[in-house]
Design a protein around this motif. Structure first.
Motif, short mmCIF file in Angstrom:
data_model
loop_
_atom_site.label_atom_id
_atom_site.label_comp_id
_atom_site.label_asym_id
_atom_site.label_seq_id
_atom_site.Cartn_x
_atom_site.Cartn_y
_atom_site.Cartn_z
N LEU A 95 0.82 -1.22 0.00
CA LEU A 95 0.00 0.00 0.00
C LEU A 95 0.85 1.27 0.00
O LEU A 95 0.39 2.33 -0.42
CB LEU A 95 -0.95 0.01 1.21
CG LEU A 95 -2.02 -1.08 1.23
CD1 LEU A 95 -2.76 -1.06 2.57
CD2 LEU A 95 -3.02 -0.89 0.09
N HIS A 99 2.13 5.61 -2.27
CA HIS A 99 1.33 6.51 -1.43
C HIS A 99 1.83 6.47 0.02
O HIS A 99 2.02 5.40 0.58
CB HIS A 99 -0.14 6.09 -1.45
CG HIS A 99 -0.77 6.21 -2.81
ND1 HIS A 99 -0.58 5.28 -3.80
CD2 HIS A 99 -1.58 7.16 -3.32
CE1 HIS A 99 -1.26 5.66 -4.88
NE2 HIS A 99 -1.86 6.79 -4.62
N ILE A 102 1.44 11.61 6.23
CA ILE A 102 2.33 12.62 6.77
C ILE A 102 3.20 12.11 7.93
O ILE A 102 4.25 12.65 8.20
CB ILE A 102 1.50 13.87 7.17
CG1 ILE A 102 2.36 15.11 7.12
CG2 ILE A 102 0.81 13.67 8.51
CD1 ILE A 102 1.58 16.36 6.84
N LEU A 115 0.86 11.86 -1.76
CA LEU A 115 0.48 12.09 -0.37
C LEU A 115 -1.00 11.78 -0.17
O LEU A 115 -1.85 12.28 -0.92
CB LEU A 115 0.76 13.55 0.01
CG LEU A 115 0.62 13.88 1.49
CD1 LEU A 115 1.68 13.15 2.32
CD2 LEU A 115 0.75 15.39 1.70
N ILE A 116 -1.29 10.92 0.79
CA ILE A 116 -2.68 10.65 1.15
C ILE A 116 -2.84 10.93 2.65
O ILE A 116 -1.85 11.12 3.35
CB ILE A 116 -3.12 9.20 0.83
CG1 ILE A 116 -2.26 8.19 1.57
CG2 ILE A 116 -3.07 8.96 -0.67
CD1 ILE A 116 -2.75 6.76 1.45
N SER A 117 -4.07 10.92 3.11
CA SER A 117 -4.28 11.23 4.52
C SER A 117 -3.99 10.01 5.38
O SER A 117 -4.07 8.86 4.93
CB SER A 117 -5.72 11.69 4.75
OG SER A 117 -6.60 10.60 4.59
N THR A 118 -3.69 10.29 6.63
CA THR A 118 -3.48 9.21 7.60
C THR A 118 -4.75 8.37 7.72
O THR A 118 -4.69 7.14 7.80
CB THR A 118 -3.14 9.84 8.96
OG1 THR A 118 -2.01 10.69 8.80
CG2 THR A 118 -2.82 8.77 10.00
N GLY A 119 -5.90 9.04 7.72
CA GLY A 119 -7.17 8.32 7.85
C GLY A 119 -7.38 7.34 6.71
O GLY A 119 -7.80 6.20 6.93
N TYR A 120 -7.08 7.78 5.50
CA TYR A 120 -7.29 6.90 4.34
C TYR A 120 -6.27 5.76 4.34
O TYR A 120 -6.63 4.60 4.07
CB TYR A 120 -7.18 7.73 3.06
CG TYR A 120 -7.44 6.98 1.78
CD1 TYR A 120 -8.52 6.12 1.65
CD2 TYR A 120 -6.58 7.12 0.69
CE1 TYR A 120 -8.75 5.43 0.46
CE2 TYR A 120 -6.81 6.44 -0.50
CZ TYR A 120 -7.90 5.60 -0.60
OH TYR A 120 -8.12 4.91 -1.78
N ALA A 123 -7.38 3.32 6.93
CA ALA A 123 -8.60 2.61 6.48
C ALA A 123 -8.25 1.55 5.44
O ALA A 123 -8.82 0.46 5.43
CB ALA A 123 -9.60 3.61 5.90
N MET A 124 -7.30 1.86 4.56
CA MET A 124 -6.89 0.88 3.55
C MET A 124 -6.13 -0.29 4.18
O MET A 124 -6.28 -1.44 3.76
CB MET A 124 -6.02 1.56 2.48
CG MET A 124 -6.81 2.41 1.50
SD MET A 124 -8.03 1.47 0.54
CE MET A 124 -6.96 0.49 -0.50
#
Lengths: 261, 345
Positions: A95, A99, A102, A115-120, A123-124
């Motif tokens: 994963l 990607h 932070i 860059l993706i969010s910590t939440g996403y 969740a993945m």
């Protein structure tokens, strides 16, 4: 206390502890275990109905007969379960191939990434864990309320893979960038979150870990295949399977975990 | 004896064009320019625009997505995080002012650290508050993702050949000092409503027209060849803060949007108007294009809209499962606006 009738169930990662128990049963007095193995594709297609493990399709049925010589597996007599063979940390780390979020050290250092969010990301990771065959099986066994359920961590990749970077490029890159500790923390939090408190996780024996994120080669070289391949060592470029010596340490950890419950 | 109406075609008359005839796509919409195989399409707008994006995606057209999800193994999860809904992860853009603001920010890279809303220890980008269902973990993350988003939007405008923009609302909430507009009122998803700082902004015809002119200019500064297709969402307002009845507020808003979209497109070769609004509101549908809540558009209504669009642009029919029944809701849309009602006291 060790359950009187323990079922160990899983994929090719089950071969190591099975051979270890066959080779030296006296090392684990009181441990009587049946082993049930299927390749991952078939493990995904078994269900539990009326406390019996059943294949859902012809392929799974064929593998059950070929590898276990049974058309189904009644579970009523077992009073404890150990699932071996998933989810795999190294597989989930795919994963972060491109990607990252932070909290990753490489992001702070400005290493290019999507860059993706910590939440996403979290969740993945949870999604990837939740839909592994082993995790689904673990949850179904837990629902039986028929004794303890243990989930054994899949062995980390062999340190030999660092000499063959094509095979596990994403993993080696992650370690080289310094992101592995952060990803492992996220992975373990997600795993604990997904399985809940009713399942005990058995960690990789610490003495087998090299450089924090690999398994020392001595515990990997000479691993054996599943089914007809069981008499043959895995091919040289297999960095995912452990040998029976490692299987013996796994059994030590499993017995210790059962006694601690 | 002749008069100006004597030689007009049947579709120029209500009786023969609407009351007695099924609307024919050819008569209803003649595109000013084609969506050829080389078209690279960007979509944006209010909730209804999600239907357009979904249709274009399944039709095999080149629908741009400059902020794709991590992979395709969990599309439902990706949608919850705002991926795969529009061509970038901007969420719903309800007003012309909101789109103009986004384009200006994308061009300048400007990120306003003040536009972060807190809710239960997490943080939301006030300009797209619904894209992170649980919020970002920190202000720093919120701003970093916004910077990356603006860079992606700038790339999108540079790559696109067509922008399909669906106008949804005229009323929005704005910051008195900065003039910034939000997609949803502060306090609904996150943040705090402050009557001294926030005010209801009602965009009138001149405002809407000025915004569209500025939007086109901003687009062309980045990509002079970019064409626009404007539509107006037929979905009524969830609520209004204007003091009007929501029915009259809806009629006023949609009338303004429809009028300005048509007038703006009329004189420009690179701007077209597609009559999604008229197709759904057509009295001949006898209400069939709305769900029982009289707000959501039914699958039948969406299909009617997309059939006209498809015919007009010569887009091949995509393989679809069984035809939906009259009562089938169109696939669920992600609309922050609906939260206004859901969270009312």
């Amino acid at each position: 206390m060790i359950p009187a009738r323990l079922l160990m169930i899983g994929n090719s990662h089950l071969v190591a502890p099975r051979l270890a128990l066959q080779q030296d049963p006296a090392r684990w007095p009181g441990l009587h275990a049946d082993f049930f193995t299927l390749p991952p594709s078939a493990l995904r297609h078994i269900i539990i109905r009326d406390r019996t493990l059943l294949p859902q399709n012809a392929e799974a049925r064929g593998h059950m007969m070929r590898l276990n010589n049974i058309p189904d597996l009644p579970l009523a007599g077992y009073d404890g379960f150990v699932v071996i063979g998933g989810p795999s940390f190294s597989a989930v780390t795919q994963l972060q191939r491109r990607h990252r979020c932070i909290g990753f050290p490489s992001v702070a250092e400005g290493v290019p990434c999507e860059l993706i969010s910590t939440g996403y990301m979290d969740a993945m990771i949870r999604h990837r864990i939740r839909y592994t065959a082993a995790l689904r099986l673990t949850r179904r066994l837990e629902k039986l309320q028929q004794g303890p359920v243990l989930l054994v961590e899949v062995v980390l990749p062999s340190q030999d893979c660092r000499d063959d970077p094509e095979r596990l490029e994403h993993y080696i890159d992650m370690v080289t960038r310094g992101d592995a500790a952060e990803f492992m923390r996220r992975y373990r939090d997600a795993l604990a979150d997904v399985i809940g408190p009713g399942v005990t996780i058995v960690r990789q024996p610490s003495q087998t870990i090299a450089d924090d994120f690999f398994t020392a080669s001595d515990w990997m070289r000479g691993s054996l295949g599943l089914g007809r391949e069981e008499a043959r060592p895995h091919r040289e470029r297999d960095y995912h399977h452990a040998n029976p010596a490692y299987g013996a340490l796994q059994l030590d950890a499993i017995v210790a975990a059962l006694k601690a419950l | 004896m002749t008069h100006p109406y004597s030689d007009l075609p049947p579709n120029a008359f209500w009786r023969s064009g609407v009351a007695e005839e099924t609307l024919t796509p050819e008569a209803l919409y003649r595109p000013k320019f084609p969506l050829g195989p080389d078209a690279a399409i960007a979509t944006a707008g209010s909730c209804f625009a999600q239907h357009i994006g979904r249709f274009l995606h399944t039709s095999g057209l080149n629908l741009l997505d400059v902020e794709p999800p991590l992979n395709d193994e969990a599309p439902g999860l990706a949608r919850q995080y705002g991926y795969g809904i529009y061509s970038a992860r901007y969420g719903n853009i309800y007003t012309t002012r909101q789109l103009l603001q986004l384009l200006e920010d994308a061009a300048s890279g400007h990120v306003d650290g003040d536009l972060v809303w807190e809710h239960q220890g997490r943080f939301h980008d006030a300009l797209r508050p619904a894209i992170e269902p649980e919020g970002f973990v920190s202000v720093e993350e919120t701003l970093a993702l916004r910077r990356a988003h603006l860079a992606a939007v700038d790339r999108l405008i540079g790559q696109a050949t067509h922008l399909i923009f669906t106008l949804g609302l005229c009323e929005c909430w704005a910051d008195r000092q900065s003039g910034r507009v939000y997609p949803i009122a502060p306090g609904v998803i996150a943040g705090e409503y402050d009557a001294y700082r926030h005010h209801l902004l009602r965009l009138g015809y001149p405002d809407l027209m000025d915004d569209l002119i500025a939007i086109r200019a901003a687009l062309h500064r980045r990509n002079p060849g970019l064409r626009m297709i404007l539509t107006v969402s037929p979905v009524p307002l969830t609520a209004t803060a204007t003091g009007q009845h929501v029915l009259t507020a809806t009629t006023e808003a949609k009338s303004l949007l429809r009028a300005v979209a048509g007038a703006f497109a009329e004189g420009l070769e690179d701007v077209d108007y597609f009559p999604a609004y008229e197709i759904v509101m057509n009295p001949a549908a006898k209400g069939a294009f709305f769900m029982p809540n009289l707000r959501e558009v039914s699958q039948e209504g969406v299909d009617a809209v997309m059939t006209v669009f498809r015919h007009a642009h010569g887009i091949a029919v995509a393989e679809t499962p069984d035809a939906p029944s009259r009562a089938t809701p169109a696939e669920e849309l992600l609309c922050e606006e609906v939260l206004i009602e859901a969270l009312r006291r």
